[in-house]
Design a protein around this motif. Structure first.
Motif, PDB file in Angstrom:
ATOM      1  N   ARG A 134      -0.717  -9.561   5.235  1.00  0.00           N
ATOM      2  CA  ARG A 134       0.351  -9.097   4.384  1.00  0.00           C
ATOM      3  C   ARG A 134       1.262  -8.183   5.145  1.00  0.00           C
ATOM      4  O   ARG A 134       2.283  -8.079   5.352  1.00  0.00           O
ATOM      5  N   ARG A 184      -8.720   0.033  -2.440  1.00  0.00           N
ATOM      6  CA  ARG A 184      -7.939  -0.141  -3.883  1.00  0.00           C
ATOM      7  C   ARG A 184      -9.103  -0.799  -4.821  1.00  0.00           C
ATOM      8  O   ARG A 184      -9.574  -1.895  -4.631  1.00  0.00           O
ATOM      9  N   LEU A 239       3.856 -15.102   2.464  1.00  0.00           N
ATOM     10  CA  LEU A 239       4.795 -15.075   1.219  1.00  0.00           C
ATOM     11  C   LEU A 239       5.512 -16.082   0.694  1.00  0.00           C
ATOM     12  O   LEU A 239       5.231 -17.234   1.032  1.00  0.00           O
ATOM     13  N   VAL A 240       5.571 -16.044  -0.602  1.00  0.00           N
ATOM     14  CA  VAL A 240       6.091 -17.048  -1.571  1.00  0.00           C
ATOM     15  C   VAL A 240       7.523 -17.509  -0.986  1.00  0.00           C
ATOM     16  O   VAL A 240       8.264 -16.912  -0.673  1.00  0.00           O
ATOM     17  N   GLY A 244       5.409  -8.996  -7.375  1.00  0.00           N
ATOM     18  CA  GLY A 244       3.804  -9.282  -7.269  1.00  0.00           C
ATOM     19  C   GLY A 244       3.192  -9.126  -8.667  1.00  0.00           C
ATOM     20  O   GLY A 244       2.504 -10.307  -8.874  1.00  0.00           O
ATOM     21  N   GLY A 261       9.414  -5.194  -4.683  1.00  0.00           N
ATOM     22  CA  GLY A 261       8.706  -6.463  -3.926  1.00  0.00           C
ATOM     23  C   GLY A 261      10.023  -7.540  -3.816  1.00  0.00           C
ATOM     24  O   GLY A 261       9.432  -8.440  -3.473  1.00  0.00           O
ATOM     25  N   TYR A 262      11.161  -6.972  -3.908  1.00  0.00           N
ATOM     26  CA  TYR A 262      12.334  -7.995  -3.527  1.00  0.00           C
ATOM     27  C   TYR A 262      13.334  -7.262  -3.137  1.00  0.00           C
ATOM     28  O   TYR A 262      13.750  -6.271  -3.845  1.00  0.00           O
ATOM     29  N   LEU A 321       4.469 -12.431 -10.261  1.00  0.00           N
ATOM     30  CA  LEU A 321       3.814 -13.705  -9.793  1.00  0.00           C
ATOM     31  C   LEU A 321       2.280 -13.692 -10.220  1.00  0.00           C
ATOM     32  O   LEU A 321       1.818 -14.865 -10.431  1.00  0.00           O
ATOM     33  N   GLY A 333       0.673  -1.106   0.049  1.00  0.00           N
ATOM     34  CA  GLY A 333       0.026   0.045  -0.168  1.00  0.00           C
ATOM     35  C   GLY A 333       0.781   1.371  -0.149  1.00  0.00           C
ATOM     36  O   GLY A 333       0.349   2.464  -0.212  1.00  0.00           O
ATOM     37  N   ARG A 372      -8.308  -6.691  -6.007  1.00  0.00           N
ATOM     38  CA  ARG A 372      -7.219  -7.814  -6.098  1.00  0.00           C
ATOM     39  C   ARG A 372      -7.953  -9.010  -4.917  1.00  0.00           C
ATOM     40  O   ARG A 372      -8.228  -8.503  -3.812  1.00  0.00           O
ATOM     41  N   ASP A 397      -5.967 -10.342  -2.928  1.00  0.00           N
ATOM     42  CA  ASP A 397      -5.536 -10.221  -1.688  1.00  0.00           C
ATOM     43  C   ASP A 397      -5.635  -8.857  -0.938  1.00  0.00           C
ATOM     44  O   ASP A 397      -4.959  -8.517  -0.064  1.00  0.00           O
ATOM     45  N   ARG A 424      12.333  -9.747   0.402  1.00  0.00           N
ATOM     46  CA  ARG A 424      11.207  -9.425   1.417  1.00  0.00           C
ATOM     47  C   ARG A 424      11.813 -10.282   2.543  1.00  0.00           C
ATOM     48  O   ARG A 424      10.994 -10.106   3.536  1.00  0.00           O
ATOM     49  N   MET A 434      -0.456 -16.316  -2.464  1.00  0.00           N
ATOM     50  CA  MET A 434      -0.835 -14.832  -2.337  1.00  0.00           C
ATOM     51  C   MET A 434      -2.134 -14.685  -1.768  1.00  0.00           C
ATOM     52  O   MET A 434      -2.569 -13.610  -1.107  1.00  0.00           O
TER      53      MET A 434
HETATM   54  P1  ADP Z   1       2.333  -5.630  -1.908  1.00  0.00           P
HETATM   55  O1  ADP Z   1       3.862  -5.325  -1.807  1.00  0.00           O
HETATM   56  O2  ADP Z   1       1.515  -4.642  -2.290  1.00  0.00           O
HETATM   57  O3  ADP Z   1       1.739  -6.707  -0.873  1.00  0.00           O
HETATM   58  P2  ADP Z   1       2.783  -7.279  -4.216  1.00  0.00           P
HETATM   59  O4  ADP Z   1       1.966  -7.065  -5.430  1.00  0.00           O
HETATM   60  O5  ADP Z   1       4.082  -6.587  -4.303  1.00  0.00           O
HETATM   61  O6  ADP Z   1       2.068  -6.413  -3.129  1.00  0.00           O
HETATM   62  O7  ADP Z   1       3.036  -8.737  -3.737  1.00  0.00           O
HETATM   63  C1  ADP Z   1       1.678  -9.289  -3.703  1.00  0.00           C
HETATM   64  C2  ADP Z   1       2.052 -10.897  -3.030  1.00  0.00           C
HETATM   65  O8  ADP Z   1       3.077 -11.738  -3.985  1.00  0.00           O
HETATM   66  C3  ADP Z   1       2.728 -10.903  -1.656  1.00  0.00           C
HETATM   67  O9  ADP Z   1       1.610 -10.629  -0.706  1.00  0.00           O
HETATM   68  C4  ADP Z   1       3.415 -12.218  -1.759  1.00  0.00           C
HETATM   69  O10 ADP Z   1       2.442 -13.053  -1.357  1.00  0.00           O
HETATM   70  C5  ADP Z   1       3.967 -12.387  -2.976  1.00  0.00           C
HETATM   71  N1  ADP Z   1       5.392 -11.945  -3.318  1.00  0.00           N
HETATM   72  C6  ADP Z   1       5.731 -10.790  -3.879  1.00  0.00           C
HETATM   73  N2  ADP Z   1       7.155 -10.717  -4.015  1.00  0.00           N
HETATM   74  C7  ADP Z   1       7.492 -11.575  -3.084  1.00  0.00           C
HETATM   75  C8  ADP Z   1       8.574 -12.124  -2.626  1.00  0.00           C
HETATM   76  N3  ADP Z   1      10.020 -11.309  -2.760  1.00  0.00           N
HETATM   77  N4  ADP Z   1       8.896 -13.155  -1.539  1.00  0.00           N
HETATM   78  C9  ADP Z   1       7.724 -13.872  -1.412  1.00  0.00           C
HETATM   79  N5  ADP Z   1       6.490 -13.434  -1.769  1.00  0.00           N
HETATM   80  C10 ADP Z   1       6.164 -12.446  -2.845  1.00  0.00           C
END
Ligand code: ADP
Length: 224
Positions: free
Chosen positions: A175, A130, A61-62, A35, A88-89, A38, A13, A164, A166, A91, A56
Motif C-alpha cells: 500500500r 492498528r 488499487l482498485v 476505503g 481516499g480519492y 469499498l 496511516g 483489518r 490489509d 489516488r 484490497m
Molecule cells: P488507506 O488510505 O489507509 O490505505 P483506505 O481505507 O482509504 O486505507 O483504502 C483501503 C484500500 O481501498 C486501498 O488500499 C485500495 O485497495 C482501495 N481504495 C480506496 N480508495 C481507492 C481509490 N480511490 N482508488 C483505488 N483504490 C482505492
C-alpha cells in the motif's frame, strides 16, 4: 466554518478518516471515504464485492474506471448546499482528471487539498499496530496495540478486537509503495494550482486537527 469542497490527502496511516470525522463536525461537510465505502461493498458479498476484496487484501488499487464510476455515483448523492470531503480519492492522475471533469459538470469547484504528511516508518508502526474495537450498536473505534488502557477498555465493554485484512505487514508495504508511486505525484498536480496545504501528521489526532483548523481559518477567513 463555511462549507468547503476539499480533498484530504495522505499516505495510509496518516489519519485521514480521523481528521475527516473532525472536519465533518466543524462545518456542513459530508465525507466520502472510498476505503470505507469499498469495505461496505465487500461486505455485501456481491460479485463486485468479491473482486474488490481481492484487490484490497493485496494492497493494490482498485481499477480507475470502476473507481471513477463509483465516485461519480457517490458524489451525486451529496446535497448541493453542503460541502464534500473526499477521503481516499483521487489516488491516481486518471482519478484526479476524472474528478476535475465531474466537479466542473456539477458546478462544485474544488477549493482546497489538505495533504497529511507522514514518514513511511511511522505509517508502518501505526498500521501494523492498528486494531478496530467493535462494540455492538456503536461506531467502530480505532486503537493501537501499544495503548493497553484502550485495549482493556474495549475488552471490558464486550468489544471485539479486529485487524483489518490489509493491515498485515506485506500488504502494508504494498500500500505504501502504491501511494509513493501513484498517489504522491498528485501533490505536484494540486500544488501547481495553489490548492495545497501541507500538514505534518506526526502528532496526536488533536494536534493534527488543530493544525488543520488553523490553516483553513487562515486561508478562508483571513484569521491570524
Ligand atoms: P488507506 O488510505 O489507509 O490505505 P483506505 O481505507 O482509504 O486505507 O483504502 C483501503 C484500500 O481501498 C486501498 O488500499 C485500495 O485497495 C482501495 N481504495 C480506496 N480508495 C481507492 C481509490 N480511490 N482508488 C483505488 N483504490 C482505492
Amino acid at each position: 466554518m463555511k462549507p468547503l469542497n476539499l480533498i484530504l490527502f495522505g499516505p495510509p496511516g496518516a489519519g485521514k478518516s480521523t481528521q475527516a470525522a473532525y472536519l465533518d463536525k466543524l462545518a456542513a461537510i459530508d465525507s466520502i471515504s472510498t476505503g470505507q465505502r469499498l469495505r461496505q461493498t465487500v461486505e455485501t458479498g456481491s460479485e463486485l464485492g468479491q473482486e474488490v476484496a481481492q484487490v484490497m487484501a493485496a494492497g493494490r488499487l482498485v481499477d480507475d474506471t470502476l473507481m471513477n464510476k463509483l465516485l461519480n455515483e457517490w458524489l451525486l448523492t451529496i446535497p448541493s448546499e453542503v460541502g464534500v470531503l473526499l477521503d481516499g480519492y483521487p489516488r491516481t492522475l486518471s482519478q484526479a482528471q476524472s474528478l476535475d471533469q465531474l466537479m466542473q459538470a456539477i458546478n462544485r469547484p474544488l477549493e482546497v487539498v489538505i495533504a497529511l504528511t507522514l514518514s513511511d516508518e511511522e505509517a508502518i508502526r501505526r498500521l501494523s499496530g492498528r486494531r478496530i474495537c467493535r462494540i455492538k450498536g456503536q461506531p467502530d473505534q480505532i486503537l493501537h496495540i501499544s495503548d493497553q488502557a484502550a485495549l482493556d477498555q474495549c475488552r471490558a465493554s464486550g468489544g471485539q478486537l479486529i485487524e483489518r485484512d490489509d493491515d498485515r505487514p506485506e500488504t502494508i508495504k504494498r500500500r505504501l509503495a502504491e501511494y509513493n508511486a501513484k498517489t504522491e505525484p498528485l501533490l505536484q498536480f494540486y500544488g501547481e494550482r495553489d490548492l495545497l496545504i501541507l500538514i505534518d501528521a506526526d502528532g496526536t489526532p488533536n494536534e493534527v486537527s488543530q493544525a488543520i483548523e488553523q490553516a483553513l481559518q487562515q486561508r478562508f477567513n483571513g484569521a491570524e
